[in-house]
Write a protein that holds these residues in place. Structure first.
Motif, PDB file in Angstrom:
ATOM      1  N   THR A  78       0.859  -1.038   0.024  1.00  0.00           N
ATOM      2  CA  THR A  78       0.031  -0.148  -0.004  1.00  0.00           C
ATOM      3  C   THR A  78       0.888   1.310  -0.180  1.00  0.00           C
ATOM      4  OG1 THR A  78      -1.519  -1.270   1.388  1.00  0.00           O
ATOM      5  CG2 THR A  78      -1.948   1.300   1.203  1.00  0.00           C
ATOM      6  N   SER A  79       0.369   2.206  -0.739  1.00  0.00           N
ATOM      7  CA  SER A  79       1.219   3.429  -0.913  1.00  0.00           C
ATOM      8  C   SER A  79       0.557   4.616  -1.312  1.00  0.00           C
ATOM      9  CB  SER A  79       2.413   3.277  -1.987  1.00  0.00           C
ATOM     10  OG  SER A  79       1.975   3.203  -3.243  1.00  0.00           O
ATOM     11  N   VAL A  80       0.998   5.676  -0.922  1.00  0.00           N
ATOM     12  CA  VAL A  80       0.457   7.108  -1.238  1.00  0.00           C
ATOM     13  C   VAL A  80       1.427   7.858  -2.101  1.00  0.00           C
ATOM     14  CG1 VAL A  80      -0.524   9.342  -0.520  1.00  0.00           C
ATOM     15  CG2 VAL A  80      -1.092   7.132   0.878  1.00  0.00           C
ATOM     16  N   GLU A  81       1.023   8.135  -3.257  1.00  0.00           N
ATOM     17  CA  GLU A  81       1.868   8.821  -4.125  1.00  0.00           C
ATOM     18  C   GLU A  81       1.173  10.067  -4.632  1.00  0.00           C
ATOM     19  OE1 GLU A  81       2.415   6.292  -7.544  1.00  0.00           O
ATOM     20  OE2 GLU A  81       2.894   4.365  -6.557  1.00  0.00           O
ATOM     21  N   VAL A 140      -8.534   9.517   4.122  1.00  0.00           N
ATOM     22  CA  VAL A 140      -7.703   8.369   4.218  1.00  0.00           C
ATOM     23  C   VAL A 140      -6.551   8.539   5.276  1.00  0.00           C
ATOM     24  CG1 VAL A 140      -6.256   6.920   2.828  1.00  0.00           C
ATOM     25  CG2 VAL A 140      -8.350   7.775   1.907  1.00  0.00           C
ATOM     26  N   ILE A 141      -6.388   7.729   5.972  1.00  0.00           N
ATOM     27  CA  ILE A 141      -5.414   7.748   7.052  1.00  0.00           C
ATOM     28  C   ILE A 141      -4.213   6.457   6.670  1.00  0.00           C
ATOM     29  CG2 ILE A 141      -4.409   7.738   9.313  1.00  0.00           C
ATOM     30  CD1 ILE A 141      -7.471   8.906  10.096  1.00  0.00           C
ATOM     31  N   VAL A 142      -3.081   6.856   6.500  1.00  0.00           N
ATOM     32  CA  VAL A 142      -1.915   5.591   6.209  1.00  0.00           C
ATOM     33  C   VAL A 142      -1.150   5.829   7.488  1.00  0.00           C
ATOM     34  CG1 VAL A 142      -0.496   4.457   4.757  1.00  0.00           C
ATOM     35  CG2 VAL A 142      -2.425   5.529   3.709  1.00  0.00           C
ATOM     36  N   ARG A 143      -1.094   4.881   8.389  1.00  0.00           N
ATOM     37  CA  ARG A 143      -0.576   4.934   9.694  1.00  0.00           C
ATOM     38  C   ARG A 143       0.735   4.971   9.946  1.00  0.00           C
ATOM     39  NH1 ARG A 143      -5.618   2.097  11.213  1.00  0.00           N
ATOM     40  NH2 ARG A 143      -7.082   3.597  12.118  1.00  0.00           N
ATOM     41  N   LYS A 144       1.544   4.402   8.994  1.00  0.00           N
ATOM     42  CA  LYS A 144       3.093   4.149   9.362  1.00  0.00           C
ATOM     43  C   LYS A 144       3.721   4.123   7.738  1.00  0.00           C
ATOM     44  CE  LYS A 144       6.515   1.497  11.371  1.00  0.00           C
ATOM     45  NZ  LYS A 144       6.759   0.223  12.251  1.00  0.00           N
ATOM     46  N   VAL A 145       4.383   5.295   7.460  1.00  0.00           N
ATOM     47  CA  VAL A 145       4.925   5.405   5.987  1.00  0.00           C
ATOM     48  C   VAL A 145       6.266   5.718   6.155  1.00  0.00           C
ATOM     49  CG1 VAL A 145       2.669   5.791   4.935  1.00  0.00           C
ATOM     50  CG2 VAL A 145       4.113   7.625   5.512  1.00  0.00           C
ATOM     51  N   VAL A 172       1.619  -1.974  11.131  1.00  0.00           N
ATOM     52  CA  VAL A 172       1.509  -1.219  12.549  1.00  0.00           C
ATOM     53  C   VAL A 172       1.726  -2.101  13.825  1.00  0.00           C
ATOM     54  CG1 VAL A 172       0.709   0.595  13.820  1.00  0.00           C
ATOM     55  CG2 VAL A 172       0.581   0.806  11.333  1.00  0.00           C
ATOM     56  N   SER A 173       0.581  -3.029  13.806  1.00  0.00           N
ATOM     57  CA  SER A 173       0.452  -3.828  14.855  1.00  0.00           C
ATOM     58  C   SER A 173      -0.598  -4.883  14.729  1.00  0.00           C
ATOM     59  CB  SER A 173       0.312  -3.311  16.312  1.00  0.00           C
ATOM     60  OG  SER A 173      -0.896  -2.797  16.321  1.00  0.00           O
ATOM     61  N   GLN A 174      -0.700  -5.881  15.392  1.00  0.00           N
ATOM     62  CA  GLN A 174      -2.062  -7.043  15.404  1.00  0.00           C
ATOM     63  C   GLN A 174      -3.066  -6.081  15.450  1.00  0.00           C
ATOM     64  OE1 GLN A 174      -1.312 -10.495  15.320  1.00  0.00           O
ATOM     65  NE2 GLN A 174      -3.437 -11.119  15.039  1.00  0.00           N
ATOM     66  N   SER A 175      -3.159  -5.029  16.265  1.00  0.00           N
ATOM     67  CA  SER A 175      -4.451  -4.469  16.524  1.00  0.00           C
ATOM     68  C   SER A 175      -4.781  -3.055  15.972  1.00  0.00           C
ATOM     69  CB  SER A 175      -4.782  -4.270  18.089  1.00  0.00           C
ATOM     70  OG  SER A 175      -3.537  -3.528  18.575  1.00  0.00           O
ATOM     71  N   ILE A 176      -3.725  -2.471  15.269  1.00  0.00           N
ATOM     72  CA  ILE A 176      -3.942  -1.333  14.406  1.00  0.00           C
ATOM     73  C   ILE A 176      -3.625  -1.651  13.050  1.00  0.00           C
ATOM     74  CG2 ILE A 176      -3.150   0.918  14.096  1.00  0.00           C
ATOM     75  CD1 ILE A 176      -2.061   0.860  16.922  1.00  0.00           C
ATOM     76  N   ARG A 177      -4.640  -1.545  12.189  1.00  0.00           N
ATOM     77  CA  ARG A 177      -4.435  -1.799  10.652  1.00  0.00           C
ATOM     78  C   ARG A 177      -3.586  -0.592  10.043  1.00  0.00           C
ATOM     79  NH1 ARG A 177      -6.157  -5.791  12.100  1.00  0.00           N
ATOM     80  NH2 ARG A 177      -7.732  -6.859  11.877  1.00  0.00           N
ATOM     81  N   THR A 178      -2.971  -0.874   8.714  1.00  0.00           N
ATOM     82  CA  THR A 178      -2.260  -0.120   7.992  1.00  0.00           C
ATOM     83  C   THR A 178      -2.556   1.166   7.434  1.00  0.00           C
ATOM     84  OG1 THR A 178      -1.083  -2.196   7.244  1.00  0.00           O
ATOM     85  CG2 THR A 178      -0.502  -0.156   6.062  1.00  0.00           C
ATOM     86  N   TYR A 179      -4.098   1.045   7.241  1.00  0.00           N
ATOM     87  CA  TYR A 179      -4.941   2.131   6.732  1.00  0.00           C
ATOM     88  C   TYR A 179      -6.317   2.207   7.212  1.00  0.00           C
ATOM     89  CZ  TYR A 179      -6.123  -0.524   2.825  1.00  0.00           C
ATOM     90  OH  TYR A 179      -6.809  -1.601   1.836  1.00  0.00           O
ATOM     91  N   LYS A 180      -6.928   3.297   7.017  1.00  0.00           N
ATOM     92  CA  LYS A 180      -8.290   3.453   7.082  1.00  0.00           C
ATOM     93  C   LYS A 180      -8.784   4.532   6.531  1.00  0.00           C
ATOM     94  CE  LYS A 180     -11.449   4.447  11.154  1.00  0.00           C
ATOM     95  NZ  LYS A 180     -11.256   4.603  12.689  1.00  0.00           N
TER      96      LYS A 180
END
Length: 187
Positions: A78-81, A140-145, A172-180
């Motif tokens: 997943t990426s943001v460009e 769109v929130i991408v939490r760790k880029v 990110v973690s088991q409980s926090i998804r990569t994006y929302k």
């Protein structure tokens, strides 16, 4: 199925950057600007802001059947460009995952981060606000880029100078998804 023109989307998005782990705006605050204490507007962009989700599937097969029997998701990128139109030293530092900016009387400087490859890179977060169906907002929130591609700053006679950036998402973690993705809906 009939075409519903209200589901068609067109228009720009506003891109914000934040620190990895920055406080996310509440889903109900979809129509509000993210808190300036956690999120900084990167300014103008050209050619839009793209959310790219690339799924890779492994095939399941058996000798007795010629067709693909099934598939399993084995990888997701997943990426943001975007192209940042405001080629400030702050945006350059963001595109290069950090570094040091400083200023004095009549000047500003940037020096790149030169940490060893054994240290953790400076992850960040990205958020962009655009349009959803029915002329409502989409966030769109991408939490760790991390900016992962080469950065070019071209100065040419007949083209605008931009910072082309690809921000690659990371687990990110088991409980926090990569994006929302949050869409506004009509009450």
């Amino acid at each position: 199925m009939a075409v519903d023109p209200d589901n068609l989307i067109q228009g720009p998005a506003t891109l914000y950057r934040g620190a990895f782990g920055a406080a996310e705006p509440a889903d109900s605050a979809l129509n509000s600007t993210p808190a300036a204490s956690a999120w900084s507007d990167v300014g103008g962009t050209t050619d839009g802001v793209k959310l790219v989700i690339e799924n890779t599937y492994g095939e399941l097969e058996v000798d007795q059947i010629v067709d693909r029997v099934g598939s399993r998701l084995t990888k997701r990128n997943t990426s943001v460009e975007t192209n940042m139109a405001e080629v400030t030293l702050g945006n350059l530092a963001y595109a290069l995952n950090g570094g040091t900016t400083a200023s004095g009387s009549g000047y500003q400087t940037y020096e790149p981060n030169d940490s060893s490859s054994a240290t953790q890179p400076a992850y960040s977060a990205v958020l962009f606000d655009g349009w959803a169906p029915d002329l409502l907002r989409r966030r769109v929130i991408v939490r760790k880029v991390l900016s992962t591609d080469s950065i070019e700053v071209a100065y040419t006679k007949d083209k605008q100078t931009v910072l082309k950036v690809k921000l690659q998402a990371h687990y990110v973690s088991q409980s926090i998804r990569t994006y929302k993705i949050i869409d506004g809906v009509t009450p």
